[in-house]
Write a protein that holds these residues in place. Structure first.
Motif: not given
Length: 90
Positions: A14, A16, A74-75
């Motif tokens: 992913k 981020r 970022e989550t």
């Protein structure tokens, strides 16, 4: 201090966003507020002024004090305004 957004890939493939920012306030047991200070040029008058942006981040078990520089990523949203997590104390 200006912040640059770095894009990183983790094990899950992913993408981020990552930032290195300064801790402005400790608000709660697991929450800090980081500040991003940048300069903006007015489109008509060409004057430069400072612009600040505040973000809430989850400490994730790190011992963080006011004035420390931290790297956040970022989550998914953790709470209403908190969607960043501390990765390391720089």
């Amino acid at each position: 201090m200006t912040s640059k957004i770095n894009v990183i890939k983790n094990q899950d493939e992913k993408i981020r966003a990552s930032r290195v920012l300064k801790v402005d306030r400790i608000s709660g047991e697991h929450t800090i507020r980081v500040v991003s200070i940048g300069s903006v040029i007015h489109p008509i008058y060409k004057k430069r002024h400072s612009s600040t942006s505040h973000m809430l981040a989850d400490t994730g078990g790190f011992d963080v004090k006011i004035g420390d520089t931290v790297r956040i990523i970022e989550t998914r949203p953790i709470s209403k305004r908190k969607a960043w997590k501390v990765v390391e104390v720089v």
